[in-house]
Design a protein around this motif. Structure first.
Motif, mmCIF file in Angstrom:
data_model
loop_
_atom_site.group_PDB
_atom_site.id
_atom_site.type_symbol
_atom_site.label_atom_id
_atom_site.label_comp_id
_atom_site.label_asym_id
_atom_site.label_seq_id
_atom_site.Cartn_x
_atom_site.Cartn_y
_atom_site.Cartn_z
ATOM 1 N N THR A 173 -4.135 -0.479 20.961
ATOM 2 C CA THR A 173 -3.399 0.598 20.916
ATOM 3 C C THR A 173 -1.906 0.874 21.332
ATOM 4 O OG1 THR A 173 -5.458 1.717 21.655
ATOM 5 C CG2 THR A 173 -3.473 3.177 22.170
ATOM 6 N N VAL A 174 -1.019 1.137 20.242
ATOM 7 C CA VAL A 174 0.194 1.333 20.629
ATOM 8 C C VAL A 174 0.887 2.573 20.892
ATOM 9 C CG1 VAL A 174 0.466 -0.691 19.002
ATOM 10 C CG2 VAL A 174 0.872 1.423 18.257
ATOM 11 N N PRO A 175 1.948 2.484 21.714
ATOM 12 C CA PRO A 175 2.695 3.925 21.910
ATOM 13 C C PRO A 175 2.909 4.546 20.642
ATOM 14 C CG PRO A 175 3.548 2.281 23.066
ATOM 15 C CD PRO A 175 2.737 1.530 22.285
ATOM 16 N N ASN A 227 6.489 10.520 18.683
ATOM 17 C CA ASN A 227 6.054 11.699 17.879
ATOM 18 C C ASN A 227 6.859 12.001 16.633
ATOM 19 O OD1 ASN A 227 4.541 12.638 19.860
ATOM 20 N ND2 ASN A 227 6.284 13.623 21.026
ATOM 21 N N THR A 228 7.961 11.447 16.358
ATOM 22 C CA THR A 228 8.665 11.696 14.981
ATOM 23 C C THR A 228 7.931 11.026 14.113
ATOM 24 O OG1 THR A 228 10.849 11.447 16.205
ATOM 25 C CG2 THR A 228 10.703 10.907 13.941
ATOM 26 N N PHE A 229 6.925 9.671 14.051
ATOM 27 C CA PHE A 229 6.723 9.051 13.376
ATOM 28 C C PHE A 229 5.273 9.809 12.922
ATOM 29 C CE2 PHE A 229 8.381 4.946 14.990
ATOM 30 C CZ PHE A 229 9.842 5.295 14.151
ATOM 31 N N GLU A 230 4.512 10.533 14.097
ATOM 32 C CA GLU A 230 3.512 11.173 13.883
ATOM 33 C C GLU A 230 3.407 12.491 13.115
ATOM 34 O OE1 GLU A 230 -0.704 12.276 13.999
ATOM 35 O OE2 GLU A 230 0.303 10.410 14.580
ATOM 36 N N LEU A 231 4.721 12.998 13.559
ATOM 37 C CA LEU A 231 5.022 14.193 12.556
ATOM 38 C C LEU A 231 5.331 13.898 11.174
ATOM 39 C CD1 LEU A 231 7.343 16.136 15.043
ATOM 40 C CD2 LEU A 231 5.098 16.911 14.363
ATOM 41 N N LYS A 232 5.938 12.660 10.955
ATOM 42 C CA LYS A 232 6.385 12.277 9.394
ATOM 43 C C LYS A 232 4.804 11.967 8.738
ATOM 44 C CE LYS A 232 8.895 10.835 6.183
ATOM 45 N NZ LYS A 232 9.932 11.685 5.457
ATOM 46 N N ARG A 233 3.807 11.351 9.527
ATOM 47 C CA ARG A 233 2.719 11.202 8.904
ATOM 48 C C ARG A 233 1.957 12.535 8.630
ATOM 49 N NH1 ARG A 233 -2.842 10.759 10.127
ATOM 50 N NH2 ARG A 233 -2.241 11.349 12.036
ATOM 51 N N LEU A 234 1.994 13.319 9.478
ATOM 52 C CA LEU A 234 1.282 14.765 9.266
ATOM 53 C C LEU A 234 1.932 15.227 7.962
ATOM 54 C CD1 LEU A 234 0.645 16.014 12.643
ATOM 55 C CD2 LEU A 234 -1.077 15.165 11.219
ATOM 56 N N GLU A 235 3.470 15.236 7.854
ATOM 57 C CA GLU A 235 3.940 16.005 6.831
ATOM 58 C C GLU A 235 3.671 15.209 5.514
ATOM 59 O OE1 GLU A 235 8.749 16.511 5.439
ATOM 60 O OE2 GLU A 235 8.357 15.443 7.401
ATOM 61 N N TYR A 258 0.936 -1.120 0.153
ATOM 62 C CA TYR A 258 -0.123 -0.090 -0.207
ATOM 63 C C TYR A 258 0.857 1.243 -0.043
ATOM 64 C CZ TYR A 258 -4.105 -2.694 1.057
ATOM 65 O OH TYR A 258 -5.341 -3.691 0.800
ATOM 66 N N GLY A 259 2.208 1.163 -0.055
ATOM 67 C CA GLY A 259 2.990 2.355 -0.020
ATOM 68 C C GLY A 259 2.996 3.013 1.281
ATOM 69 N N ILE A 260 2.687 2.208 2.424
ATOM 70 C CA ILE A 260 2.832 3.143 3.762
ATOM 71 C C ILE A 260 4.458 3.082 4.244
ATOM 72 C CG2 ILE A 260 2.085 2.704 5.996
ATOM 73 C CD1 ILE A 260 -0.279 1.077 5.042
ATOM 74 N N GLU A 261 4.715 4.078 4.564
ATOM 75 C CA GLU A 261 6.285 4.578 5.126
ATOM 76 C C GLU A 261 6.191 4.033 6.646
ATOM 77 O OE1 GLU A 261 7.241 8.031 2.013
ATOM 78 O OE2 GLU A 261 7.823 8.219 4.314
ATOM 79 N N PHE A 262 7.101 3.324 7.066
ATOM 80 C CA PHE A 262 7.333 2.851 8.318
ATOM 81 C C PHE A 262 8.983 2.606 8.525
ATOM 82 C CE2 PHE A 262 8.182 -1.591 7.558
ATOM 83 C CZ PHE A 262 7.681 -1.777 6.249
ATOM 84 N N GLN A 263 9.266 2.755 9.779
ATOM 85 C CA GLN A 263 10.707 2.559 10.054
ATOM 86 C C GLN A 263 10.846 0.821 10.406
ATOM 87 O OE1 GLN A 263 13.015 4.618 10.164
ATOM 88 N NE2 GLN A 263 11.346 6.205 9.731
ATOM 89 N N PRO A 264 11.887 0.197 9.880
ATOM 90 C CA PRO A 264 12.261 -1.254 9.831
ATOM 91 C C PRO A 264 12.278 -1.787 11.372
ATOM 92 C CG PRO A 264 13.558 -0.094 8.357
ATOM 93 C CD PRO A 264 12.756 1.143 9.155
ATOM 94 N N LEU A 265 12.726 -0.764 12.190
ATOM 95 C CA LEU A 265 12.908 -1.437 13.643
ATOM 96 C C LEU A 265 11.284 -1.128 14.508
ATOM 97 C CD1 LEU A 265 16.310 0.183 14.602
ATOM 98 C CD2 LEU A 265 15.698 -1.933 13.986
ATOM 99 N N ARG A 323 7.878 -2.126 15.868
ATOM 100 C CA ARG A 323 7.287 -3.342 16.369
ATOM 101 C C ARG A 323 6.304 -4.009 15.411
ATOM 102 N NH1 ARG A 323 4.929 -3.136 20.801
ATOM 103 N NH2 ARG A 323 5.077 -1.122 21.313
ATOM 104 N N LYS A 324 5.924 -4.867 15.575
ATOM 105 C CA LYS A 324 4.893 -5.406 14.698
ATOM 106 C C LYS A 324 3.325 -4.640 14.907
ATOM 107 C CE LYS A 324 1.627 -9.549 14.364
ATOM 108 N NZ LYS A 324 1.391 -11.040 15.062
ATOM 109 N N ASP A 325 3.095 -4.648 16.010
ATOM 110 C CA ASP A 325 1.846 -3.841 16.375
ATOM 111 C C ASP A 325 1.644 -2.458 15.713
ATOM 112 O OD1 ASP A 325 1.386 -5.489 19.513
ATOM 113 O OD2 ASP A 325 0.487 -6.209 17.853
ATOM 114 N N GLU A 326 3.081 -1.707 15.943
ATOM 115 C CA GLU A 326 2.916 -0.381 15.405
ATOM 116 C C GLU A 326 2.749 -0.429 13.800
ATOM 117 O OE1 GLU A 326 6.126 1.897 18.643
ATOM 118 O OE2 GLU A 326 6.923 0.364 17.055
#
Length: 313
Positions: A69-71, A74-82, A32-39, A41-44
């Motif tokens: 619900t996973v922690p 802020n870095t990932f949330e900012l990336k998503r908003l960006e 789906y072209g979803i960006e995420f960090q390789p490190l 966790r599965k739930d994230e």
């Protein structure tokens, strides 16, 4: 059973996603072209996939209320908003570029038209064309180039030029046919000698050949649907163009003419096909006239009871 990505994409579900391993969820996210960090966790990663499926209306929004619900980093949330902001900026840039291209095309057409007119005026002074005798051969080169993908604008441009240069209307059909190509040339050749000398009949035949008549515009407006590759801004722009062309073809310029256009269309939608065909053949544009024609047809053809209609939904 081995994981089947195509099967999941065809029918995604929360239950299926819960049963996947991290490596399998990663495959889904990449699809789906979803960006995420390789490190992460599965739930994230799974949470990102769920949010994407909800945002795209593939899954209902209620699933997020029960999903794990996973922690949130802020870095990932900012990336998503960006990413969301960048997407909106790109859409606005695309819209501005389309408007700019449209303006440039119109300006280019105006420049070309002025250049032709200027050239024609100079030629008049050089050769004395204002002698009272209209020589088609000396004027034909000023006829705009015929474009099969822009037939309506070609006729509008030709008529405007004809009025400005004071071409005799009875010579318009001779002038315009000199630049016909493709289907237009075939249609013109099939006309009778009498009809081929009538500009209005020539224009009507060409527009019908390219389906550029009010009914065709109406159908394009009503049947036009968003393509998967379109943004909603692009879809809205094309939908608006089809509506404007329909209105222009029916010479709608006031609220009253627009009102009559919509009322007549709705009336035709609700009557039997035989009556609808009769109304379209008579080309009435006023609701009262349309209703009278329908009653006359019903009486003449004994079509059930006067006023009886067939609602087509």
């Amino acid at each position: 059973m081995p994981f089947n990505l195509d099967k999941f994409v065809a029918s995604p579900s929360v239950e299926e996603l819960d049963s996947l391993k991290k490596s399998e969820i990663v495959k889904v996210a990449k699809h789906y072209g979803i960006e995420f960090q390789p490190l992460m966790r599965k739930d994230e990663i799974k949470r990102y996939v769920l949010e994407y499926l909800v945002d795209e209306s593939i899954l209902p929004s209620t699933i997020l209320e029960t999903a794990i619900t996973v922690p949130t980093d802020n870095t990932f949330e900012l990336k998503r908003l960006e990413m969301e902001m960048n997407k909106e900026i790109r859409l606005k840039e695309m819209e501005r570029e389309r408007e700019k291209e449209k303006e440039e095309r119109e300006m280019q057409m105006q420049r070309e038209e002025k250049a032709r007119e200027h050239e024609f005026r100079l030629k008049q002074l050089e050769t004395g064309l204002d002698t009272g005798v209209f020589d088609v051969s000396k004027h034909v080169k000023f006829v705009p180039k015929f474009q099969e993908d822009n037939v309506e604008k070609f006729f509008n441009h030709f008529e405007k030029l004809g009025e400005q240069l004071k071409w005799p209307r009875d010579k318009w059909s001779i002038l315009i046919q000199s630049n016909f190509t493709g289907k237009a040339q075939e249609v013109y050749s099939a006309l009778s000698i009498e009809d081929s000398m009538d500009y209005d009949k020539v224009k009507k035949a060409i527009l019908q050949a390219y389906e550029l008549v009010p009914e065709a515009y109406r159908q394009k407006f009503r049947k036009y649907r968003k393509a998967d590759t379109q943004t909603y801004v692009e879809f809205a722009y094309q939908k608006e163009r089809h509506f404007d062309r329909w209105c222009a073809s029916k010479k709608v310029s006031t609220f009253d003419t627009l009102r009559q256009l919509m009322l007549v269309e709705e009336f035709k939608r609700c009557v039997n096909d035989d009556i609808k065909t009769h109304l379209e053949e008579n080309k009435a544009d006023n609701l009262k006239e349309v209703a009278n024609l329908a009653d006359q047809y019903a009486l003449t053809h004994k079509f059930g009871k006067v006023g009886q209609t067939q609602n087509k939904g």
